[in-house]
Write a protein that holds these residues in place. Structure first.
Motif, PDB file in Angstrom:
ATOM      1  N   LEU A  60      -4.409   6.031  23.513  1.00  0.00           N
ATOM      2  CA  LEU A  60      -3.606   5.890  22.625  1.00  0.00           C
ATOM      3  C   LEU A  60      -2.723   7.037  22.527  1.00  0.00           C
ATOM      4  CD1 LEU A  60      -2.626   3.825  20.214  1.00  0.00           C
ATOM      5  CD2 LEU A  60      -4.011   5.426  18.658  1.00  0.00           C
ATOM      6  N   GLU A  61      -1.483   6.899  22.286  1.00  0.00           N
ATOM      7  CA  GLU A  61      -0.294   7.871  22.260  1.00  0.00           C
ATOM      8  C   GLU A  61       0.276   8.042  21.008  1.00  0.00           C
ATOM      9  OE1 GLU A  61       2.478   7.212  25.557  1.00  0.00           O
ATOM     10  OE2 GLU A  61       0.958   7.374  27.219  1.00  0.00           O
ATOM     11  N   LEU A  62       0.429   6.746  20.193  1.00  0.00           N
ATOM     12  CA  LEU A  62       1.183   6.755  19.115  1.00  0.00           C
ATOM     13  C   LEU A  62       0.410   5.930  17.967  1.00  0.00           C
ATOM     14  CD1 LEU A  62       3.455   7.224  17.210  1.00  0.00           C
ATOM     15  CD2 LEU A  62       4.737   5.587  18.365  1.00  0.00           C
ATOM     16  N   ALA A  63       0.131   6.080  16.851  1.00  0.00           N
ATOM     17  CA  ALA A  63      -0.452   5.368  15.825  1.00  0.00           C
ATOM     18  C   ALA A  63       0.357   5.375  14.660  1.00  0.00           C
ATOM     19  CB  ALA A  63      -1.733   5.813  15.584  1.00  0.00           C
ATOM     20  N   GLY A  64       0.692   4.369  14.121  1.00  0.00           N
ATOM     21  CA  GLY A  64       1.620   4.419  12.854  1.00  0.00           C
ATOM     22  C   GLY A  64       1.000   3.507  11.713  1.00  0.00           C
ATOM     23  N   PHE A  65       1.468   3.933  10.536  1.00  0.00           N
ATOM     24  CA  PHE A  65       1.196   2.786   9.279  1.00  0.00           C
ATOM     25  C   PHE A  65       2.720   2.331   8.920  1.00  0.00           C
ATOM     26  CE2 PHE A  65      -2.429   5.739   9.650  1.00  0.00           C
ATOM     27  CZ  PHE A  65      -3.393   4.742   9.755  1.00  0.00           C
ATOM     28  N   VAL A  66       2.688   1.243   8.727  1.00  0.00           N
ATOM     29  CA  VAL A  66       4.013   0.647   8.183  1.00  0.00           C
ATOM     30  C   VAL A  66       4.121  -0.063   6.636  1.00  0.00           C
ATOM     31  CG1 VAL A  66       6.082  -0.942   8.676  1.00  0.00           C
ATOM     32  CG2 VAL A  66       4.725   0.121  10.498  1.00  0.00           C
ATOM     33  N   THR A  67       4.540   0.513   5.663  1.00  0.00           N
ATOM     34  CA  THR A  67       4.376   0.147   4.379  1.00  0.00           C
ATOM     35  C   THR A  67       5.587  -0.523   3.832  1.00  0.00           C
ATOM     36  OG1 THR A  67       5.170   2.300   3.293  1.00  0.00           O
ATOM     37  CG2 THR A  67       2.787   2.335   4.011  1.00  0.00           C
ATOM     38  N   THR A  68       5.515  -1.038   2.680  1.00  0.00           N
ATOM     39  CA  THR A  68       6.439  -1.499   2.112  1.00  0.00           C
ATOM     40  C   THR A  68       6.903  -0.665   0.681  1.00  0.00           C
ATOM     41  OG1 THR A  68       4.933  -3.254   0.830  1.00  0.00           O
ATOM     42  CG2 THR A  68       6.404  -4.184   2.905  1.00  0.00           C
ATOM     43  N   LYS A  71       1.030  -1.344  -0.120  1.00  0.00           N
ATOM     44  CA  LYS A  71      -0.091   0.011   0.115  1.00  0.00           C
ATOM     45  C   LYS A  71       0.941   1.295   0.082  1.00  0.00           C
ATOM     46  CE  LYS A  71      -3.900   0.304   1.090  1.00  0.00           C
ATOM     47  NZ  LYS A  71      -5.435   0.681   0.178  1.00  0.00           N
ATOM     48  N   SER A  72       0.379   2.183  -0.824  1.00  0.00           N
ATOM     49  CA  SER A  72       1.379   3.337  -1.023  1.00  0.00           C
ATOM     50  C   SER A  72       0.428   4.591  -0.587  1.00  0.00           C
ATOM     51  CB  SER A  72       2.108   3.483  -2.422  1.00  0.00           C
ATOM     52  OG  SER A  72       0.991   3.392  -3.405  1.00  0.00           O
ATOM     53  N   TYR A  73      -0.997   4.347  -0.934  1.00  0.00           N
ATOM     54  CA  TYR A  73      -1.924   5.751  -0.613  1.00  0.00           C
ATOM     55  C   TYR A  73      -2.660   5.369   0.661  1.00  0.00           C
ATOM     56  CZ  TYR A  73      -5.245   9.171  -1.434  1.00  0.00           C
ATOM     57  OH  TYR A  73      -6.221  10.584  -1.124  1.00  0.00           O
ATOM     58  N   LEU A  74      -2.433   6.075   1.696  1.00  0.00           N
ATOM     59  CA  LEU A  74      -3.118   5.622   3.015  1.00  0.00           C
ATOM     60  C   LEU A  74      -4.325   6.587   3.471  1.00  0.00           C
ATOM     61  CD1 LEU A  74       0.100   4.814   4.645  1.00  0.00           C
ATOM     62  CD2 LEU A  74      -1.398   3.006   3.869  1.00  0.00           C
ATOM     63  N   ARG A  75      -5.073   7.088   2.507  1.00  0.00           N
ATOM     64  CA  ARG A  75      -5.816   8.321   2.860  1.00  0.00           C
ATOM     65  C   ARG A  75      -7.239   7.189   3.529  1.00  0.00           C
ATOM     66  NH1 ARG A  75      -7.590  13.684   2.580  1.00  0.00           N
ATOM     67  NH2 ARG A  75      -9.341  13.827   3.826  1.00  0.00           N
ATOM     68  N   PRO A  85       5.344   6.116   0.409  1.00  0.00           N
ATOM     69  CA  PRO A  85       4.206   6.641   0.353  1.00  0.00           C
ATOM     70  C   PRO A  85       3.965   7.863  -0.387  1.00  0.00           C
ATOM     71  CG  PRO A  85       5.343   6.384   2.838  1.00  0.00           C
ATOM     72  CD  PRO A  85       6.218   6.088   1.611  1.00  0.00           C
ATOM     73  N   GLU A  86       2.708   7.573  -1.221  1.00  0.00           N
ATOM     74  CA  GLU A  86       2.380   8.530  -2.180  1.00  0.00           C
ATOM     75  C   GLU A  86       1.378   9.752  -1.603  1.00  0.00           C
ATOM     76  OE1 GLU A  86      -0.021   6.706  -5.128  1.00  0.00           O
ATOM     77  OE2 GLU A  86       1.477   5.216  -5.799  1.00  0.00           O
ATOM     78  N   ARG A  87       1.414  10.840  -2.330  1.00  0.00           N
ATOM     79  CA  ARG A  87       0.793  11.932  -1.879  1.00  0.00           C
ATOM     80  C   ARG A  87       0.748  12.364  -0.304  1.00  0.00           C
ATOM     81  NH1 ARG A  87      -4.923  10.889  -4.887  1.00  0.00           N
ATOM     82  NH2 ARG A  87      -5.631  12.865  -4.063  1.00  0.00           N
TER      83      ARG A  87
END
Length: 443
Positions: A343-351, A323-327, A354-356
């Motif tokens: 919750l203090e920290l939320a993250g997305f981890v992609t391979t 995934k590159s676009y995470l909207r 990231p786009e846009r």
């Protein structure tokens, strides 16, 4: 009858207000009256449940494993043997498990009472529920007596809620060759096996033993391969010195096999386990890995890897392979945050790159302000660096030891040796075999 059908007869199912009829040919019609359970059906169900309660399925598996019983192949029809072969061999991480579990249950039912129709998967005494008057509630049998036993013996990796929770198996139509629900796996072979059993063309008990024997053999084979992988991992660990060494192993493995998205989750969770067990992240703990396809809202999840403090999620990471676009993912996170005030920290981890990113960062900032949290987007390597820096700065574990521990735990998870941390219900044999080959090539 001939005049009614004409010369172009086709098998068909007729649905009436109070019954269904399966027209197999001009002279063979199976009728399935609807309504509350009949007195005879209640007697059959009581007998069947009692046999399950007394360990019917457990005892057969134990006897097969000990070699004290074997299926009589001569009592199993050739079509049934072919169907069972295909059903068992078709099982992958995505398809086939539910139909194997259902076949086991149907053969159990037929073995206990051959007069019980295994096409009729719903039966109730309530006027408010759909029921066939000669049916049987397969969902309750599955949840109490079938799925727990198959899971206990590691014969089929099934969701703990049971295979009958699959919506496609719950349609209010009998299990005939005209059952139209979309099913993943060896659908035609399962329906053919049902026909063989209903027509008494094969021994239900010996067919059951044959399928269980095949599943047991698969389990033994997997255990053998798992031990091979653990041995190869112990040799590899002598060559693991840096995070780059560990990353290369996991990334290459993901690229060589199917369902890489799930392996990304397992790889990330394995690093989380290694980090927690080092003692470097106290007082945080790590929530066990969720089952594949578990509904986030139902299970209260925010992401795939969740760190807790006093039982509350304080740090969450969502794995997004390819995934590159995470909207869309950001908007889903926005909805979930309403129920997670700690919750203090939320993250997305992609391979992927990231786009846009400007758009994503802008939207993330507005959500951050709304909930007073931090949102980040990392590529896999950057996320690994983030975890390593948090862990190694405590000096409780070195980079080399953390890397070795990460790979070791990753392999143990795939080998079903850490189910308390990572209850992976996808069959892992292909993953294990591919990693064995990969590690041997590195020697």
């Amino acid at each position: 009858m001939n005049a009614q059908y004409g010369s172009n007869f086709q098998r068909h199912l007729r649905v009436y207000e109070d019954r269904s009829e399966f027209h197999i040919n001009r002279s063979n019609i199976e009728k399935f009256p609807e309504g509350v359970l009949s007195i005879e059906a209640k007697k059959r169900i009581s007998s069947i449940r009692k046999c399950f309660e007394n360990g019917f399925l457990k005892d057969i598996i134990a006897d097969l494993k000990s070699g004290t019983c074997q299926p009589k192949i001569e009592c199993i029809s050739e079509p049934a043997i072919k169907c069972i072969d295909v059903l068992v061999d078709s099982v992958t991480s995505e398809v086939g498990r539910a139909l194997v579990g259902l076949s086991v249950m149907q053969m159990c039912i037929k073995s206990i009472d051959c007069s019980q129709n295994i096409r009729l998967h719903k039966g109730s005494s309530s006027l408010n529920l759909f029921s066939w008057s000669e049916g049987i509630s397969m969902r309750s049998l599955d949840r109490k007596f079938v799925t727990p036993v198959l899971r206990e013996h590691n014969l089929v990796s099934l969701n703990a809620d049971g295979f009958m929770m699959t919506r496609s198996l719950a349609e209010n139509y009998p299990y005939t060759s005209l059952y139209k629900a979309k099913l993943k796996g060896a659908r035609n072979e399962w329906l053919e096996l049902v026909d063989q059993l209903e027509n008494r063309e094969t021994s239900a008990l010996d067919s059951l033993k044959f399928m269980l024997s095949k599943l047991i053999n698969r389990a033994k084979h997997f255990d053998h391969k798992a031990n091979e992988l653990i041995y190869e991992t112990s040799k590899l660990n002598l060559k693991i010195h840096t995070r780059d060494d560990a990353i290369s192993v996991i990334q290459f493995h993901m690229e060589q096999v199917d369902y890489a998205s799930r392996l990304l989750e397992i790889g990330m969770h394995a690093l989380g386990q290694a980090a927690i067990e080092s003692g470097s992240l106290e007082p945080m703990t790590l929530k066990p890995l969720s089952q594949m396809r578990s509904a986030n809202k139902k299970h209260g999840n925010i992401g795939d890897i969740e760190f807790l403090e006093q039982g509350e999620i304080v740090e969450s990471w969502d794995a997004k392979y390819g995934k590159s676009y995470l909207r869309e993912e950001l908007e889903e996170l926005n909805e979930k945050l309403r129920d997670h005030e700690h919750l203090e920290l939320a993250g997305f981890v992609t391979t992927e790159e990231p786009e846009r990113l400007d758009e994503i960062v802008g939207r993330a900032k507005s959500i951050e302000e709304l909930y007073s949290i931090k949102i980040v987007v990392f590529q896999f390597r950057s996320w690994v660096d983030f975890i390593y820096e948090k862990v190694t700065q405590t000096e409780l574990i070195s980079e080399a030891e953390l890397s070795r521990r990460w790979i070791h735990i990753y392999c143990l998870c795939l080998c079903q040796k850490r189910r308390d941390h990572a209850p992976i219900d996808e069959p892992c044999l292909n993953w294990v075999e591919a990693l064995i080959s990969q590690l041997r090539d590195m020697e």
